[in-house]
Design an enzyme around this catalytic site. Structure first.
Site, short mmCIF file in Angstrom:
data_model
loop_
_atom_site.label_atom_id
_atom_site.label_comp_id
_atom_site.label_asym_id
_atom_site.label_seq_id
_atom_site.Cartn_x
_atom_site.Cartn_y
_atom_site.Cartn_z
CE1 TYR A 143 17.06 25.01 41.88
CE2 TYR A 143 18.18 23.94 40.06
CZ TYR A 143 17.11 24.03 40.91
OH TYR A 143 16.08 23.14 40.79
CE LYS A 194 7.61 30.26 53.47
NZ LYS A 194 6.37 29.96 54.28
CG ASP A 227 3.30 28.97 52.46
OD1 ASP A 227 3.27 30.09 51.89
OD2 ASP A 227 3.15 28.84 53.69
CG ASP A 251 12.93 22.56 40.30
OD1 ASP A 251 12.75 22.16 39.13
OD2 ASP A 251 13.30 21.82 41.23
CG ASP A 255 8.21 19.30 38.34
OD1 ASP A 255 8.63 19.83 37.29
OD2 ASP A 255 8.68 18.23 38.80
C1 IPM Z 1 14.29 21.33 35.72
C2 IPM Z 1 15.04 20.18 36.29
C3 IPM Z 1 16.44 20.63 36.63
C4 IPM Z 1 16.31 21.69 37.71
C5 IPM Z 1 17.41 19.53 37.05
C6 IPM Z 1 17.49 18.44 36.01
C7 IPM Z 1 18.76 20.06 37.38
O1 IPM Z 1 14.37 19.64 37.38
O2 IPM Z 1 14.68 21.83 34.66
O3 IPM Z 1 13.30 21.73 36.32
O4 IPM Z 1 16.23 21.37 38.91
O5 IPM Z 1 16.29 22.87 37.36
MN MN Z 2 12.49 20.60 37.86
#
Ligand code: IPM
Ligand code: MN
Length: 366
Positions: A143, A194, A227, A251, A255
């Protein structure tokens, strides 16, 4: 803790202002009924800041965030800002806050509320009672690391590239947070990388293993490729307790973990810095969900993730554990009563909007 707890509220874009609106009501309630004093300040971030100041985060707002006891963040982004240059996009405001506040530890719990067990796309027995924590490194890796860029190639066409880079101290400090958190939970840390492909992954595993040997003998530790972790999260998520991983894997895996619960709209997060010599720590709290521009302004967004983010702030930054517990319980009771916003509605439940959900949570606090 000083009598006045300084909170900076950054509602942001999309549904951010609506869900944070309910958080402000809860804060008012705590102020009035629990005689707590908060020094509340509001600011702009993301597209909302760009519209007024031409930048997604001003230096003044950043300074306020750094000096606050906790920042309560809504969400940023929306189609209106898609065409802006990279450095002015709403997300840059969020990333700058994370980086300049040095919020390296991102706690993303994924828990399944009993009342919500049928909302997951996974089988009930796989996710019932699930309570895991993804600890994402938030200020390093791909990032932020240089070099990165898009450049012309002499033979025509371009190259786009990023760098994944971690140093020993960066890996150690997030590893220590993982061990600490695991001690307060079920005592297990899974470190994810990884190292079969990436140099930064090899170092990550080496440094974590050394830390586990020297400081983590009292807990269970293991290493896993990213993975495989992605696969194990849907196969048998209850094998995990704390998963610690880098910025990009974190990230993605967070999710995935969040969706195991069937309800992105319920999950909070905390981004924490290191404690200074006075024990003070920079911190920011935000719902996992994004700005959801498609439903913004309709009064139907789910405020629960935001309210639970406040609960994390009460717990981690403001020394108000019992208030945090009451708030968690209030949310659980409201869900047990069958109240649902549109994103989590199911047969036989009562659909309510954002502010009625806020009313119900506050009523349970009483
Ligand atoms: C998160 C979001 C952010 C990230 C974006 C909005 C930059 O997806 O907080 O997970 O990728 O970190
Ligand atoms: Mn995210």
């Amino acid at each position: 803790m000083a009598a006045n707890r300084k909170l900076l509220v950054l509602p942001g874009d999309g549904i951010g202002p609506e869900v944070v609106g309910q958080v402000l009501r809860v804060i008012d309630w705590l102020g009035e009924k629990r005689a707590l004093s908060f020094d509340l300040q509001e600011g702009l971030v993301g597209g909302a800041a760009y519209d007024v100041h031409g930048t997604p985060l001003t230096d003044e707002t950043l300074a306020d965030a750094i000096s606050a006891d906790a920042v309560l963040f809504g969400s940023v982004g929306g189609p209106k800002y898609d065409e802006l240059p990279f450095e002015l996009k709403p997300e840059r405001g969020l990333l700058r806050l994370r980086k300049e506040m040095d919020l390296f530890a991102n706690l993303r719990p994924a828990m399944v509320f009993d009342a919500m067990v049928d909302s997951s796309t996974l089988k009930k027995e796989v996710i019932e009672g699930l309570d895991i924590l993804i600890l994402r490194e938030l200020t390093g890796g791909i990032y932020f690391a240089e070099p990165r860029g898009i450049e012309e190639l002499p033979e025509g066409g371009k190259k786009g590239y990023d760098t994944n880079l971690y140093t020993t101290p960066e890996i150690e400090r997030i590893g220590r947070v993982a061990i600490d958190l695991a001690r307060k939970r079920r005592g297990k840390v899974t470190s994810v990388e990884k190292s079969n492909v990436m140099m930064s992954g090899i170092l990550w595993r080496e440094v974590m293993e050394e830390l586990f040997q020297s400081e983590g003998q009292d807990i269970e530790t293991e290493h896993m490729y990213a993975d495989n972790c992605g696969m194990q999260l849907v196969r048998n998520p209850k094998q995990f307790d704390v998963i610690v991983t880098d910025n990009l894997f974190g990230d993605i895996l967070s999710d995935e973990a969040a969706m195991l619960t069937g309800s992105l709209g319920l999950l909070p997060s905390a981004s924490l810095g290191a404690k200074d010599k006075n024990g003070k720590m920079r911190s920011m709290y935000e719902p996992i969900h994004g700005s959801a521009p498609d439903i913004a302004g309709k009064g139907i967004a789910n405020p629960i993730a935001s309210v639970l983010s406040l609960s994390m702030a009460l717990r981690y930054s403001l020394d108000l554990d019992s208030e945090a517990n009451s708030l968690d319980l209030a949310v659980q009771q409201v869900l047990d009563d069958g109240l649902r916003t549109k994103d989590i509605i199911s047969a036989g439940k009562k659909e309510v909007g954002t502010s009625v959900m806020g009313d119900a949570i506050i009523a349970k606090l009483k």
